[in-house]
Design a protein around this motif. Sequence first.
Motif, PDB file in Angstrom:
ATOM      1  N   UNK A  64      -1.879  -6.793  65.247  1.00  0.00           N
ATOM      2  CA  UNK A  64      -1.384  -5.617  65.933  1.00  0.00           C
ATOM      3  C   UNK A  64       0.047  -5.873  66.372  1.00  0.00           C
ATOM      4  N   UNK A  65       0.806  -4.798  66.483  1.00  0.00           N
ATOM      5  CA  UNK A  65       2.182  -4.886  66.954  1.00  0.00           C
ATOM      6  C   UNK A  65       2.355  -3.895  68.090  1.00  0.00           C
ATOM      7  N   UNK A  66       2.962  -4.366  69.182  1.00  0.00           N
ATOM      8  CA  UNK A  66       3.212  -3.516  70.345  1.00  0.00           C
ATOM      9  C   UNK A  66       4.704  -3.387  70.618  1.00  0.00           C
ATOM     10  N   UNK A  67       5.110  -2.188  70.979  1.00  0.00           N
ATOM     11  CA  UNK A  67       6.421  -1.920  71.535  1.00  0.00           C
ATOM     12  C   UNK A  67       6.188  -1.620  73.018  1.00  0.00           C
ATOM     13  N   UNK A  68       6.426  -2.617  73.866  1.00  0.00           N
ATOM     14  CA  UNK A  68       6.022  -2.489  75.263  1.00  0.00           C
ATOM     15  C   UNK A  68       4.512  -2.502  75.356  1.00  0.00           C
ATOM     16  N   UNK A  69       3.940  -1.449  75.929  1.00  0.00           N
ATOM     17  CA  UNK A  69       2.490  -1.340  76.033  1.00  0.00           C
ATOM     18  C   UNK A  69       1.895  -0.451  74.947  1.00  0.00           C
ATOM     19  N   UNK A  70       2.740  -0.002  74.007  1.00  0.00           N
ATOM     20  CA  UNK A  70       2.294   0.950  72.985  1.00  0.00           C
ATOM     21  C   UNK A  70       2.089   0.266  71.647  1.00  0.00           C
ATOM     22  N   UNK A  71       0.891   0.421  71.077  1.00  0.00           N
ATOM     23  CA  UNK A  71       0.655  -0.047  69.721  1.00  0.00           C
ATOM     24  C   UNK A  71       1.439   0.830  68.753  1.00  0.00           C
ATOM     25  N   UNK A  72       2.017   0.210  67.713  1.00  0.00           N
ATOM     26  CA  UNK A  72       2.765   0.969  66.714  1.00  0.00           C
ATOM     27  C   UNK A  72       2.186   0.705  65.329  1.00  0.00           C
ATOM     28  N   UNK A  73       2.363   1.636  64.393  1.00  0.00           N
ATOM     29  CA  UNK A  73       1.842   1.435  63.036  1.00  0.00           C
ATOM     30  C   UNK A  73       2.442   0.187  62.396  1.00  0.00           C
ATOM     31  N   UNK A  74       1.596  -0.603  61.765  1.00  0.00           N
ATOM     32  CA  UNK A  74       2.056  -1.811  61.086  1.00  0.00           C
ATOM     33  C   UNK A  74       1.115  -2.100  59.930  1.00  0.00           C
ATOM     34  N   UNK A  75       1.570  -2.928  58.999  1.00  0.00           N
ATOM     35  CA  UNK A  75       0.676  -3.379  57.930  1.00  0.00           C
ATOM     36  C   UNK A  75       1.145  -4.718  57.390  1.00  0.00           C
ATOM     37  N   UNK A  76       0.183  -5.521  56.964  1.00  0.00           N
ATOM     38  CA  UNK A  76       0.496  -6.762  56.274  1.00  0.00           C
ATOM     39  C   UNK A  76       1.128  -6.425  54.929  1.00  0.00           C
ATOM     40  N   UNK A  77       2.099  -7.234  54.498  1.00  0.00           N
ATOM     41  CA  UNK A  77       2.832  -6.896  53.283  1.00  0.00           C
ATOM     42  C   UNK A  77       3.245  -8.151  52.529  1.00  0.00           C
ATOM     43  N   UNK A  78       3.499  -7.964  51.254  1.00  0.00           N
ATOM     44  CA  UNK A  78       3.978  -9.011  50.357  1.00  0.00           C
ATOM     45  C   UNK A  78       5.491  -8.834  50.225  1.00  0.00           C
ATOM     46  N   UNK A  79       6.255  -9.680  50.903  1.00  0.00           N
ATOM     47  CA  UNK A  79       7.699  -9.455  50.997  1.00  0.00           C
ATOM     48  C   UNK A  79       8.465  -9.825  49.722  1.00  0.00           C
ATOM     49  N   UNK A  80       7.903 -10.724  48.892  1.00  0.00           N
ATOM     50  CA  UNK A  80       8.630 -11.173  47.705  1.00  0.00           C
ATOM     51  C   UNK A  80       7.900 -10.870  46.401  1.00  0.00           C
ATOM     52  N   UNK A  81       6.872 -10.017  46.468  1.00  0.00           N
ATOM     53  CA  UNK A  81       6.181  -9.509  45.285  1.00  0.00           C
ATOM     54  C   UNK A  81       5.551 -10.594  44.422  1.00  0.00           C
ATOM     55  N   UNK A  82       5.036 -11.645  45.094  1.00  0.00           N
ATOM     56  CA  UNK A  82       4.385 -12.710  44.342  1.00  0.00           C
ATOM     57  C   UNK A  82       2.866 -12.653  44.472  1.00  0.00           C
ATOM     58  N   UNK A  83       2.354 -11.585  45.109  1.00  0.00           N
ATOM     59  CA  UNK A  83       0.914 -11.411  45.241  1.00  0.00           C
ATOM     60  C   UNK A  83       0.317 -12.023  46.486  1.00  0.00           C
ATOM     61  N   UNK A  84       1.157 -12.607  47.362  1.00  0.00           N
ATOM     62  CA  UNK A  84       0.677 -13.247  48.586  1.00  0.00           C
ATOM     63  C   UNK A  84       1.211 -12.512  49.816  1.00  0.00           C
ATOM     64  N   UNK A  85       0.321 -12.202  50.757  1.00  0.00           N
ATOM     65  CA  UNK A  85       0.745 -11.578  52.010  1.00  0.00           C
ATOM     66  C   UNK A  85       1.551 -12.589  52.822  1.00  0.00           C
ATOM     67  N   UNK A  86       2.786 -12.229  53.154  1.00  0.00           N
ATOM     68  CA  UNK A  86       3.650 -13.178  53.858  1.00  0.00           C
ATOM     69  C   UNK A  86       4.532 -12.503  54.905  1.00  0.00           C
ATOM     70  N   UNK A  87       4.116 -11.322  55.366  1.00  0.00           N
ATOM     71  CA  UNK A  87       4.891 -10.656  56.398  1.00  0.00           C
ATOM     72  C   UNK A  87       4.170  -9.454  56.965  1.00  0.00           C
TER      73      UNK A  87
END
Length: 420
Positions: A64-87
């Motif tokens: 989860x990601x919070x901005x202050x006390x508010x949860x904000x939309x987020x998702x796990x992602x593959x930053x370098x397109x190698x098939x592995x979640x790394x961000x």
Amino acid sequence: MNINIKKYLIITLLIFLIVNCTGNDSTYSVEVTNPLDSERIDEFVIINFDQLKITQAQQVNNLTVKNGETFIPSQLTDTDNDGTIDGVAVVLNFKPSESILLEINLNSPEKSKDDFIKRTYAEIAIKKSAEFKDGKYIGGNYENINNVKVPYNHIDHDNLFKYEGPGWESDKVGYRFYLDWRNAVDIFGKKTTDMVLQNVGVQALDQISEASYHSMSDWGADILKVGNSLGIGSVGMLDKGKVIMVSKTDSITCTVAENGIIKSDIRTRYYGWEVGNKKYNIQTDFSITAGSRLTFTEIQIDNEADNILTGIVKHENANLIKQESSIENDWSYLATFGEQTLFNDNLGMVIFYKNSELLEITEDEYSYIIVLKARNQKASYYFGAAWEKEKNGITGEKDFVSYLNETIQKLNNPIKLSYK
């Protein structure tokens, strides 16, 4: 003291220590800053795990990601397109020169992605239970799949894929490309911010006289005439002065790499792409983010390719808009605007490219062409479409140019991250 009571107390203490240690180790802070003296809406920000000192051994399943006390939309992602979640990716709104402190909690059950509106979507749908007859797949139904190896006998207009290939969309616009020898990108103009592609093209051409998405609907339509051109943002190579599309290959695989609430990505691998007397293996990623018209295109290619090209289809009623390259800024654009849809509506199309990667801008009978270096066997660019009938759409060329210049300013001044 009773032995059993001692055991109970020891176990309780150990659990307490483990939980508290784990909690401390799985909470991180990142400060994100807008360097511009102007607001930024729906800014897509990627936070790399390696910068947070998060290792693969920590097995991040959710966060989860919070901005202050508010949860904000987020998702796990593959930053370098190698098939592995790394961000982790987030979408934020910034005031001028604003800094925001984000709190990231790993493996937290507090907030589900189902609590946020899905603002991007990607799919591949293929005919199942169909009969292959006279070069076409007859009957059956389209079913969504995560990946596919394209059959060797697949040709254009054989009804194998729903709307002829994969599709991806944001709450602004949708795109598709033909997963056959044409390999060109097309545009779905959208009148709604809802995700619509799951309901588009469900009836194949063997069942109706013309694809439903070629007619204007409440949600929108296929709005671009592609023909023999590069459409918008299609991939190719310049060989002896001629555009070579990714047409002749040994095999192709296509995958929905991400289908998230704020980012979706179609990944395609072409093996043995024939250009002149050489063959290349090439991977393309087309990704789109919430609130954006732009598709980010990332290309990886082997065999010492010396260029990658892309471009925009030429239409008689459209004006060419060209920003001159500048050594001061890394990003520039080539765009068109005018009545260039199948319904004679105003449409703006653009390619954002890096000056440091540019080889030349040219044209042929069908397309305006941008030729890029394949530096370290990679290339990247953005393409986008702004249809006047999208919700709160851009209706005139002056406003379209303003949008282009605002986007260029953001690309040349990315969000700054400070890892705490």
